[in-house]
Design a protein around this motif. Structure first.
Motif, mmCIF file in Angstrom:
data_model
loop_
_atom_site.group_PDB
_atom_site.id
_atom_site.type_symbol
_atom_site.label_atom_id
_atom_site.label_comp_id
_atom_site.label_asym_id
_atom_site.label_seq_id
_atom_site.Cartn_x
_atom_site.Cartn_y
_atom_site.Cartn_z
ATOM 1 N N GLY A 55 5.237 -71.899 2.573
ATOM 2 C CA GLY A 55 6.568 -71.612 3.099
ATOM 3 C C GLY A 55 7.487 -72.783 2.796
ATOM 4 O O GLY A 55 7.106 -73.944 2.965
ATOM 5 N N LYS B 112 6.930 -68.315 -0.216
ATOM 6 C CA LYS B 112 7.984 -67.637 0.528
ATOM 7 C C LYS B 112 9.035 -68.650 0.970
ATOM 8 O O LYS B 112 8.720 -69.793 1.284
ATOM 9 C CB LYS B 112 7.424 -66.953 1.784
ATOM 10 C CG LYS B 112 6.457 -65.829 1.508
ATOM 11 C CD LYS B 112 7.171 -64.640 0.960
ATOM 12 C CE LYS B 112 6.207 -63.502 0.711
ATOM 13 N NZ LYS B 112 6.807 -62.452 -0.074
ATOM 14 N N ALA C 77 6.583 -67.734 7.415
ATOM 15 C CA ALA C 77 6.658 -67.518 5.965
ATOM 16 C C ALA C 77 5.272 -67.665 5.339
ATOM 17 O O ALA C 77 4.878 -66.874 4.474
ATOM 18 C CB ALA C 77 7.648 -68.490 5.335
#
Length: 103
Positions: A91, A49, A60
């Protein structure tokens, strides 16, 4: 998207493991799956993400892990006999990365 291809390039060097990317599984498409042909070895699911701000990196990662669970990306692996499935949420914010493992 660029981070995705960098990850695949790095992971493709693993000996004895195969890499699948953006494949349908469960109720969606996972980002990356790393698995051995030996179902006794662990399989790994990675969901990536992008965070809009540095302070949102952990969020995330958590969203990535939640997506793996909600979309049941591990269904096919379990059906094939894998019992040890490790899930990571990654993330990214610019050149920063944070990784969180499902416990």
């Amino acid at each position: 998207m660029r981070n995705h291809y960098v990850q695949i390039g790095i992971l493709s060097q693993l000996k004895g493991y195969r890499i699948k990317s953006n494949r349908e599984a469960g109720n969606g498409r996972y980002d990356i799956c790393i698995y051995s042909l030996n179902v006794r070895k662990p399989a790994i699911l990675l969901e990536l993400k992008i965070a809009k701000e540095f302070r949102l990196l952990e969020k995330a990662c958590e969203e990535a892990l939640a997506q793996i669970e909600e979309k049941q990306y591990d269904t096919e692996l379990k059906r094939e006999g894998y019992e040890d499935i490790i899930c990571y949420g990654l993330g990214f914010y610019k050149k920063q990365v944070q990784v969180k493992k499902k416990i």
